[in-house]
Structures are given as structure tokens and as C-alpha cells.
Write a protein that holds these residues in place. Structure first.
Motif, PDB file in Angstrom:
ATOM      1  N   TRP A 144       0.812  -1.215   0.000  1.00  0.00           N
ATOM      2  CA  TRP A 144       0.000   0.000   0.000  1.00  0.00           C
ATOM      3  C   TRP A 144       0.848   1.269   0.000  1.00  0.00           C
ATOM      4  N   GLU A 148      -2.704   1.534  -4.435  1.00  0.00           N
ATOM      5  CA  GLU A 148      -3.951   1.718  -3.682  1.00  0.00           C
ATOM      6  C   GLU A 148      -4.605   0.386  -3.332  1.00  0.00           C
ATOM      7  N   TYR A 189      -8.578  -2.468  -0.539  1.00  0.00           N
ATOM      8  CA  TYR A 189      -8.288  -1.057  -0.824  1.00  0.00           C
ATOM      9  C   TYR A 189      -7.791  -0.415   0.466  1.00  0.00           C
ATOM     10  N   ARG A 190      -6.744   0.393   0.347  1.00  0.00           N
ATOM     11  CA  ARG A 190      -6.121   0.943   1.556  1.00  0.00           C
ATOM     12  C   ARG A 190      -6.931   2.069   2.191  1.00  0.00           C
ATOM     13  N   LYS A 192      -8.961   6.154   1.424  1.00  0.00           N
ATOM     14  CA  LYS A 192      -8.618   7.477   0.883  1.00  0.00           C
ATOM     15  C   LYS A 192      -7.634   8.213   1.784  1.00  0.00           C
TER      16      LYS A 192
END
Length: 260
Positions: A144, A148, A189-190, A192
Motif C-alpha cells: 500500500w 492503492e 483497498y487501503r 482514501k
């Protein structure tokens, strides 16, 4: 440290304290007193005891009665099962008080985009027989750092275990599960507002060596439990067979008595 004793004396309504002489532990014993000795088994006695247990086990294993053999195997397997359960308890990591995990809410368009980008990635984080441990979460954070999304491939994976892995990894890494593929692949997903933590390997996870050791004990426990079920079934079938055999014998004896 002295072992002197304090004695309280009340003579003529006057309180007095007196200190006796300390006890001398190395002093010679009085007549008739015997010093307690710790009995130790000699090597020969221990060897003979082990030999006796081995002979008894061999006798049970070579017994002509099938029930004795099955019961001995069952007893031995249950002892092993209890030992394995005790071993696995040592790998239970006490979970620290973790804040409630509240993942970000993504729109369908964002999920679709992240899913497509995640599928195109060639690099992935493997989750093998050790399961989820600190190194897996560490690799996710390292990926990450530049990407992303990340793929997590679980092999080997039991049916339904992929969802448990996804939930556990999401809790430990603070990532968001985008999709779970039928080929045991999870896309994360890491987030925003991702910030790389100082300690990327959570303290409430096992190390690589301990995770492997836990896996081995778990596999052994699973096989032992299956073996116990098999032995219990065999014992039940044998007892049913003996009961049927006795009934036939009684019926045969009754029929011969009637004929005579």
C-alpha cells in the motif's frame, strides 16, 4: 534471616515481650526424631517402570479381544487430543482493546474502478498454511506504500474460510474489502486517508514460526479427532456384532432345547 520467636507474657497485669533463641536448623536431632528424606527413584527403577508400561501396552495391542485393542487405541488418541488442545491454547494471543473498525463508504463506481485496477495487478500477498499472521499484514502495508489496491491469494483454503480471512485482515490492516473472487482471492483497498502505521505488524498476531507451529498442531488435532470418531464407530459396530452373535446363540440353544 533469623527465625527468632517473640513471646507475649502477662504477669501481674504487666505486659512483657521476650525473644526466644533462634532455631538452629543444622542442630543435631533429638533422640527418636527422624529426618524426612526425599525418596528418589533410581535409573534402574525408572527403566523397569517404563518397561512395564510398554509391556502392558504391547499386551493390549496384541490382545485377541478386538474390543480391548480398540479401547486402548481410543484411550491413547483421547490423551493425545487433550495434549494437543493444551498446546494450542498457548498460541491464543490476547487481543488488545481495539477501536471499533469503521470502514469508508465507497460508491458503486469507485468500487468498480478499484476492482478493475486490483484485478490487473500481478503482485499479490499470499496467505498459505500458516494463515493470517503478522507478516501478511506487514506485506499489505508495504504494498500500500505505492499502490492503492492489493490482491491477497489464499492457498490452501477450506470452503468458507476465505470470508474469515477477509474479515480478519480487514480488522488488522484497516483496509476495505472490495471483492472476494471464487478462486480464493481478496482485493483490498487501503482507503482514501491512508497513513502508514509506525508498527506495520500488529502485536496481537503470531510470528511466522509460531504460526507454522500452530498450523501443525491444528492439523494433528484434526486428524486425531477424525481417528477418534473412526474408533468410536468401530467400537459401536463391534458391540452390536457381539450383541447379535449372543442373540443368535441363545436362539440356537432354545431351538435345540425345543427339538429335544
Amino acid at each position: 534471616m533469623s527465625s527468632a520467636s517473640v513471646v507475649l507474657k502477662t504477669d501481674c497485669d504487666v505486659v512483657r515481650f521476650s525473644i526466644d533463641k533462634p532455631l538452629d536448623r543444622n542442630a543435631p536431632l533429638a533422640k527418636g526424631e527422624k529426618k524426612s528424606k526425599r525418596v528418589r527413584m533410581s535409573k534402574r527403577a525408572k527403566r523397569n517402570e517404563l518397561r512395564f508400561y510398554r509391556l502392558m501396552a504391547k499386551k493390549k495391542m496384541n490382545s485377541p479381544n478386538p474390543e480391548v485393542r480398540i479401547r486402548y487405541k481410543l484411550q491413547k488418541a483421547k490423551r493425545k487430543e487433550a495434549w494437543l488442545i493444551e498446546k494450542l491454547r498457548k498460541f491464543d494471543v490476547p487481543k488488545a482493546s481495539v477501536n471499533v473498525y469503521d470502514p469508508e463508504i465507497l460508491t458503486e463506481e469507485e468500487k468498480h474502478y478499484l476492482k478493475r485496477t486490483g484485478e490487473k495487478k500481478k503482485m499479490y500477498v499470499p496467505v498459505g498454511r500458516r494463515g493470517v499472521f503478522g507478516g501478511v499484514v506487514l506485506n499489505m502495508h508495504l504494498h500500500w506504500k505505492k499502490h492503492e489496491t492489493i490482491k491477497v491469494v489464499c492457498k490452501p483454503c477450506k470452503p468458507g474460510q476465505i470470508h474469515d480471512y477477509a474479515e480478519e485482515l480487514a480488522q488488522l490492516s484497516r483496509g476495505i474489502v472490495i471483492d472476494i473472487k471464487p478462486n480464493n482471492t481478496i482485493i483490498f483497498y487501503r482507503g482514501k486517508n491512508y497513513v502508514q502505521p509506525e508498527v506495520m505488524s500488529p502485536p496481537e498476531t503470531l510470528s511466522k514460526a509460531k504460526a507454522l507451529e500452530k498450523y501443525k498442531y491444528g492439523q494433528s488435532l484434526e486428524h486425531t479427532s477424525q481417528f477418534i470418531e473412526k474408533l468410536e464407530k468401530e467400537l459401536e459396530e463391534y458391540r452390536e456384532y457381539v450383541a447379535r452373535y449372543k442373540e443368535r446363540k441363545e436362539d440356537a440353544s432354545r431351538s435345540t432345547a425345543v427339538d429335544t
